[in-house]
Design a protein around this motif. Sequence first.
Motif, PDB file in Angstrom:
ATOM      1  N   ILE A 295     -18.133  31.310  -3.875  1.00 15.13           N
ATOM      2  CA  ILE A 295     -18.614  30.375  -4.896  1.00 15.13           C
ATOM      3  C   ILE A 295     -19.966  30.847  -5.432  1.00 15.13           C
ATOM      4  O   ILE A 295     -20.595  31.747  -4.873  1.00 15.13           O
ATOM      5  N   LYS A 679     -21.699  23.390 -14.065  1.00 10.53           N
ATOM      6  CA  LYS A 679     -20.286  23.071 -14.277  1.00 10.53           C
ATOM      7  C   LYS A 679     -19.440  24.029 -13.451  1.00 10.53           C
ATOM      8  O   LYS A 679     -19.681  25.242 -13.463  1.00 10.53           O
ATOM      9  N   THR A 680     -18.466  23.489 -12.738  1.00  6.44           N
ATOM     10  CA  THR A 680     -17.590  24.312 -11.895  1.00  6.44           C
ATOM     11  C   THR A 680     -16.139  23.891 -12.104  1.00  6.44           C
ATOM     12  O   THR A 680     -15.820  22.694 -12.060  1.00  6.44           O
ATOM     13  N   THR A 682     -12.236  25.053 -10.729  1.00  5.39           N
ATOM     14  CA  THR A 682     -11.434  25.878  -9.829  1.00  5.39           C
ATOM     15  C   THR A 682      -9.961  25.573 -10.046  1.00  5.39           C
ATOM     16  O   THR A 682      -9.544  24.409 -10.016  1.00  5.39           O
ATOM     17  N   TYR A 704     -11.938  30.887 -10.097  1.00  4.16           N
ATOM     18  CA  TYR A 704     -13.140  30.059  -9.949  1.00  4.16           C
ATOM     19  C   TYR A 704     -14.135  30.443 -11.027  1.00  4.16           C
ATOM     20  O   TYR A 704     -14.433  31.628 -11.234  1.00  4.16           O
ATOM     21  N   TRP A 705     -14.675  29.421 -11.735  1.00  4.18           N
ATOM     22  CA  TRP A 705     -15.676  29.665 -12.779  1.00  4.18           C
ATOM     23  C   TRP A 705     -16.778  28.611 -12.623  1.00  4.18           C
ATOM     24  O   TRP A 705     -16.508  27.416 -12.567  1.00  4.18           O
ATOM     25  N   SER A 706     -18.004  29.085 -12.552  1.00  6.90           N
ATOM     26  CA  SER A 706     -19.140  28.172 -12.452  1.00  6.90           C
ATOM     27  C   SER A 706     -20.319  28.740 -13.221  1.00  6.90           C
ATOM     28  O   SER A 706     -20.527  29.962 -13.235  1.00  6.90           O
ATOM     29  N   SER A 708     -24.654  27.808 -14.358  1.00  6.21           N
ATOM     30  CA  SER A 708     -25.857  26.993 -14.244  1.00  6.21           C
ATOM     31  C   SER A 708     -26.702  27.234 -15.495  1.00  6.21           C
ATOM     32  O   SER A 708     -27.164  28.357 -15.732  1.00  6.21           O
ATOM     33  N   ASN A 736     -17.736  34.246 -12.223  1.00  4.87           N
ATOM     34  CA  ASN A 736     -16.280  34.146 -12.222  1.00  4.87           C
ATOM     35  C   ASN A 736     -15.704  34.941 -11.062  1.00  4.87           C
ATOM     36  O   ASN A 736     -16.160  36.054 -10.774  1.00  4.87           O
TER      37      ASN A 736
END
Length: 806
Positions: A295, A679-680, A682, A704-706, A708, A736
């Motif tokens: 993550i 934003k996250t 999955t 997975y994409w997050s 900040s 990613n």
Amino acid sequence: MSKFLKLSLLLFLFAGVNSFAQKKILVAKTTAEKIVIDGKFNEAVWKDAPLAGDFVMFQPDNGKPIDSSKNTEVRILYDNDAVYIAAVMHDNDPSKIRKEITQRDNVGTADIFGVFINGFNDGQQDFQFFVTAAGVQLDRLATEDGDVSPDNFSQDFSWDAIWDSKVVITDFGWTVEMKIPYAALRFSKENVQTWGLNFYRSIRRDRQHYTWSPIDSEIRSTRNQNGVLEGIENIKTSTRLFFIPYSSYYYENNESGSANKFKAGMDIKYGINDSFTLDAILVPDFGQTRFDNVILNLSPFEQQFSENRPFFTEGTDLFNKGALLYSRRIGGAPRFTPENYDQANETITNTPATVNLLNAVKISGRTKKGLGIGVLNAVTERTYATIQNNTTGEKREGIVEPLTNYNVLVLDQRFNQNSSVTLVNTNTFREGSYRDANVAGLLFDLNTKENSYNLSGDFKYSSITSDGNYDGFKTSLNFEKTSGKYRYTLFGKYLSADYDINDLGIGFQTDYHNIYADFSYRILNPNKIFNTFRTDVKSSLELENTTGKVQDNFANFSAEGNTRKNDYYKFLVQINPLESFDFYQPRVAGRYSYVPRSLTSLFVFSSNYNNTLAIDFNPSAKLYDEKGRKDYGFFFSPRYRINDKILLIYGFNYFRSMNDRGFVAYDGAGIYYAERDIKTITNELSGKFALNNKMTINLTARYYWSFSDNHEFFALQDDGYLSATGFTGAPDENFNVWNFDLSYSWWFAPASQISVLYRNNALDYRNDIRRNIGDNLKNLFDNSLNNIFSVSFRYYIDYNSAKKWF
């Protein structure tokens, strides 16, 4: 009231009170006849074996006798090689028997039969063997209390024994025949054996769980309510020596080129005696273990990963005592900076992701007097990184992990069938002047005779030897009421500032003390709405030792239960009523930052997995006592069982954090925070196609994409609060990750497997946020896609069989 009625009532009450208290006894019968494991019980000796019947419901209607139309009958035989179990499960409608085919150790949607064996009859650890109506095997070491069903995955399903079973679906129900070799068990050397024993049956369509020896759900402790197996005498067990050689081939392709790799090695299991076993791995290969769910980690702590390597998951109940072993430390990422590294003039151009494990050995078992002994030793190799001079381009190598020896010793004394005292020691020795570490722990777990109350606690001491030697300690005490509808817990702990277990364990916070309490109520039998239901009220307060400031606090209320339709609901509301301070977010010793008060709510819904289509839904929200700051999100996961062979599960997790405030930089003079939006998203997909109960094709994919997004910066003041600043040097973060595994697995013989895996994975980290998912996927796959194809072959060799070859 007549004397006859009074006497009848008295006898009825006495019978009700003692239906749980009196342990059942079964006498095993010896056999000289060869038993063929075919589920048909054709051997004449089965007819004379004593019968175990009259099963009683454990859940949901605790204590209710099994219906006569679903009568269950079990018999046991034994010889010098194994114990044999024959079970007949009657069913008034065999067409409704659930029999989904799954991988080993996966329950699925299926009826189940199981046997629980405790070779020392000490009430504290069961060797449990289950077979589903589809013929799938499950086994586990049960050391935790609570639900006895295999749906309870708090138990150790990573343990895999070698045993045989066969299921037959009949016109009256189904049958199971099992052969459990003594090599799969642990017991004393006595000529006359007395074992703890229970049988288990699950009728999946009704979500009902039964046991032969009744288990009172008013008492949390379940293992010491087992029945007793007698009659096993004068057995002459064979040598327990097993070899599992393996060979593997890997082909890897990425933007750097392609490579082929061959590996070969061996696992060895040796029974020192009937109680102790030695496990060793020579030249280990973990290339086909499950990928880690990496993550975007904005916290001050490292991300903790699950252990997926079989050697470190199988039969490790002793080594997990005291929570001082985090086995991912062994062969994990390098942790040191190369000596004489000049950060201003040099660049580390290549660092291995992990350290190679050279070999590992563990010895574990228990004496007839209840003393458990566990010893684990592992050695990892010296590991180098490549360092390049920025001016001359000259390259050199520097050590990022020295040759290291890891050791764990556990002594666990059980007594009174429900209590124990444990001594744990872990140490890490590194070559040269690198730091060494030693951690010792004394644990106790005491229960009253009736298993109504529990007193447990520990004292742990850590010692680090390096340039700055330091010692620390941790202690805790826990008191619980563990029986009845109403239960409670009182708990306290203290950790000193220098308590450090991170060389072989994992621990995030130190230098604080905590008090905790909870009170719970549960129903023990179904009512008009719920099969099971409980409520909890919990409260906790943590204070930092040096300043006395509040580090954490909460009070919450939760209610959860399974309805009569076997849908699960949970609701939780939590308040953090006090302003607190985070002593880890600033990343600088002695500094802390303000955390506002908050209110959290959570809802969980999980529909009955017996249905062809089932849904898990979990929304949550958190509001802070700070303008515009809030967290919210949800998890949504439908699962569709096409038939007993094919299952698809999709998971979608969405999380937003608005106006979060967290650390972004430290320049030696100031600590800087950013107000940011996080934003996250999955997406996960898993699929199973079972060709039969020995052969499966499995798919696992995760995207997975997050990101900040920093939009305002602050400086951290000495009092923990933030003030405006002109600092703007912290970039946004966009992360990613893609993982895809497609595997074929065939267990062609006991403990022998051929597995084929195609894996591709990619990771993309950048400081410019791409809000379009298409752009993120393009960057991810264009720049860093890695493809691996591998084939692995493992073959189990029993010394007793192998010597006959010659």
